[in-house]
Scaffold this motif. Structure first.
Motif, mmCIF file in Angstrom:
data_model
loop_
_atom_site.group_PDB
_atom_site.id
_atom_site.type_symbol
_atom_site.label_atom_id
_atom_site.label_comp_id
_atom_site.label_asym_id
_atom_site.label_seq_id
_atom_site.Cartn_x
_atom_site.Cartn_y
_atom_site.Cartn_z
ATOM 1 N N ASN A 1 0.845 -1.185 0.000
ATOM 2 C CA ASN A 1 0.000 0.000 0.000
ATOM 3 C C ASN A 1 0.888 1.244 0.000
ATOM 4 O OD1 ASN A 1 -2.066 1.802 0.172
ATOM 5 N ND2 ASN A 1 -2.587 1.339 2.299
ATOM 6 N N PRO A 2 1.238 1.731 -1.182
ATOM 7 C CA PRO A 2 2.155 2.865 -1.258
ATOM 8 C C PRO A 2 1.463 4.185 -0.926
ATOM 9 C CG PRO A 2 1.426 2.315 -3.442
ATOM 10 C CD PRO A 2 0.836 1.279 -2.507
ATOM 11 N N ASP A 3 2.273 5.153 -0.577
ATOM 12 C CA ASP A 3 1.742 6.493 -0.357
ATOM 13 C C ASP A 3 1.550 7.229 -1.681
ATOM 14 O OD1 ASP A 3 3.676 7.090 2.652
ATOM 15 O OD2 ASP A 3 1.682 6.246 2.390
ATOM 16 N N ILE A 4 2.118 6.688 -2.755
ATOM 17 C CA ILE A 4 2.029 7.354 -4.055
ATOM 18 C C ILE A 4 1.849 6.298 -5.142
ATOM 19 C CG2 ILE A 4 4.534 7.372 -4.348
ATOM 20 C CD1 ILE A 4 4.237 10.069 -5.795
ATOM 21 N N THR A 5 0.966 6.564 -6.054
ATOM 22 C CA THR A 5 0.765 5.659 -7.185
ATOM 23 C C THR A 5 1.672 6.083 -8.341
ATOM 24 O OG1 THR A 5 -0.954 7.016 -8.202
ATOM 25 C CG2 THR A 5 -1.682 5.368 -6.564
ATOM 26 N N GLU A 6 1.776 5.251 -9.353
ATOM 27 C CA GLU A 6 2.599 5.604 -10.514
ATOM 28 C C GLU A 6 2.044 6.854 -11.199
ATOM 29 O OE1 GLU A 6 4.635 3.810 -14.534
ATOM 30 O OE2 GLU A 6 3.050 2.651 -13.590
ATOM 31 N N ASP A 7 0.720 6.945 -11.335
ATOM 32 C CA ASP A 7 0.128 8.132 -11.964
ATOM 33 C C ASP A 7 0.468 9.402 -11.191
ATOM 34 O OD1 ASP A 7 -0.993 6.671 -14.031
ATOM 35 O OD2 ASP A 7 -2.926 6.444 -13.003
ATOM 36 N N GLU A 8 0.395 9.334 -9.865
ATOM 37 C CA GLU A 8 0.738 10.500 -9.052
ATOM 38 C C GLU A 8 2.217 10.852 -9.194
ATOM 39 O OE1 GLU A 8 -2.405 9.951 -5.368
ATOM 40 O OE2 GLU A 8 -0.525 8.828 -5.365
ATOM 41 N N TYR A 9 3.052 9.838 -9.196
ATOM 42 C CA TYR A 9 4.500 10.067 -9.339
ATOM 43 C C TYR A 9 4.803 10.755 -10.663
ATOM 44 C CZ TYR A 9 9.341 9.052 -10.439
ATOM 45 O OH TYR A 9 10.646 9.172 -10.836
ATOM 46 N N LEU A 10 4.256 10.238 -11.749
ATOM 47 C CA LEU A 10 4.526 10.809 -13.060
ATOM 48 C C LEU A 10 3.964 12.228 -13.174
ATOM 49 C CD1 LEU A 10 3.931 7.683 -15.303
ATOM 50 C CD2 LEU A 10 6.123 8.721 -14.682
ATOM 51 N N ARG A 11 2.815 12.461 -12.591
ATOM 52 C CA ARG A 11 2.216 13.800 -12.635
ATOM 53 C C ARG A 11 3.036 14.783 -11.801
ATOM 54 N NH1 ARG A 11 -2.443 13.033 -10.003
ATOM 55 N NH2 ARG A 11 -1.550 13.873 -8.122
ATOM 56 N N GLU A 12 3.395 14.398 -10.597
ATOM 57 C CA GLU A 12 4.112 15.292 -9.690
ATOM 58 C C GLU A 12 5.524 15.605 -10.175
ATOM 59 O OE1 GLU A 12 2.776 16.891 -7.102
ATOM 60 O OE2 GLU A 12 0.883 15.925 -7.602
ATOM 61 N N ASN A 13 6.151 14.661 -10.836
ATOM 62 C CA ASN A 13 7.513 14.863 -11.311
ATOM 63 C C ASN A 13 7.553 15.360 -12.750
ATOM 64 O OD1 ASN A 13 9.497 13.992 -9.177
ATOM 65 N ND2 ASN A 13 7.984 12.346 -9.121
ATOM 66 N N ASN A 14 6.383 15.553 -13.330
ATOM 67 C CA ASN A 14 6.286 16.086 -14.690
ATOM 68 C C ASN A 14 7.162 15.302 -15.660
ATOM 69 O OD1 ASN A 14 5.215 17.777 -16.604
ATOM 70 N ND2 ASN A 14 6.718 19.382 -16.267
ATOM 71 N N ASN A 15 7.338 14.009 -15.384
ATOM 72 C CA ASN A 15 8.106 13.100 -16.240
ATOM 73 C C ASN A 15 9.574 13.504 -16.408
ATOM 74 O OD1 ASN A 15 5.955 11.318 -16.718
ATOM 75 N ND2 ASN A 15 5.120 12.724 -18.212
ATOM 76 N N ILE A 16 10.098 14.304 -15.505
ATOM 77 C CA ILE A 16 11.500 14.728 -15.586
ATOM 78 C C ILE A 16 12.415 13.510 -15.602
ATOM 79 C CG2 ILE A 16 13.364 15.878 -14.326
ATOM 80 C CD1 ILE A 16 11.192 17.828 -13.280
ATOM 81 N N PHE A 17 12.183 12.574 -14.703
ATOM 82 C CA PHE A 17 13.067 11.415 -14.613
ATOM 83 C C PHE A 17 12.908 10.495 -15.811
ATOM 84 C CE2 PHE A 17 12.569 12.807 -10.191
ATOM 85 C CZ PHE A 17 13.894 13.069 -9.920
ATOM 86 N N PHE A 18 11.709 10.414 -16.362
ATOM 87 C CA PHE A 18 11.499 9.591 -17.545
ATOM 88 C C PHE A 18 12.319 10.134 -18.710
ATOM 89 C CE2 PHE A 18 9.106 8.650 -21.468
ATOM 90 C CZ PHE A 18 9.292 7.278 -21.466
ATOM 91 N N ARG A 19 12.290 11.447 -18.906
ATOM 92 C CA ARG A 19 13.067 12.042 -19.993
ATOM 93 C C ARG A 19 14.561 11.847 -19.762
ATOM 94 N NH1 ARG A 19 9.147 16.117 -19.296
ATOM 95 N NH2 ARG A 19 10.653 17.436 -18.260
ATOM 96 N N PHE A 20 15.014 11.983 -18.511
ATOM 97 C CA PHE A 20 16.413 11.760 -18.174
ATOM 98 C C PHE A 20 16.794 10.313 -18.454
ATOM 99 C CE2 PHE A 20 19.605 10.518 -14.947
ATOM 100 C CZ PHE A 20 20.641 11.338 -15.356
ATOM 101 N N ASN A 21 15.934 9.384 -18.074
ATOM 102 C CA ASN A 21 16.170 7.961 -18.280
ATOM 103 C C ASN A 21 16.266 7.645 -19.769
ATOM 104 O OD1 ASN A 21 16.431 5.259 -17.506
ATOM 105 N ND2 ASN A 21 14.265 4.912 -17.817
ATOM 106 N N GLU A 22 15.390 8.227 -20.566
ATOM 107 C CA GLU A 22 15.430 7.995 -22.007
ATOM 108 C C GLU A 22 16.761 8.462 -22.596
ATOM 109 O OE1 GLU A 22 13.139 6.532 -24.226
ATOM 110 O OE2 GLU A 22 12.399 5.800 -22.316
#
Length: 75
Positions: A48-69
């Protein structure tokens, strides 16, 4: 001689993260070196996480996803 073993406790809401890529690299290195391991992914284990994937992606504005790519493109 005792063979090394590893137990990985992984907890990150997104598979589009640098953390996920680090975990995958670690598993690959263990496998290539013949090291036995077990893995528990807390998010896939009904943790039972405090944050879901959707919340994480929304809150971080996909910054880490772009960095990862960018990292994946480099390697």
């Amino acid at each position: 001689m005792i063979k090394p073993k590893a137990h990985i406790v992984y907890a990150h809401p997104s598979k589009k993260s640098i953390t996920h890529e680090i975990k995958e690299g670690y598993i690959q290195a263990l496998t290539e070196n013949g090291i036995e391991y077990t893995l528990i992914d807390l998010y896939e284990s009904n943790f039972n996480p405090d944050i879901t994937e959707d919340e994480y992606l929304r809150e971080n504005n996909n910054i880490f996803f772009r960095f990862n790519e960018k990292l994946i493109q480099i390697y």
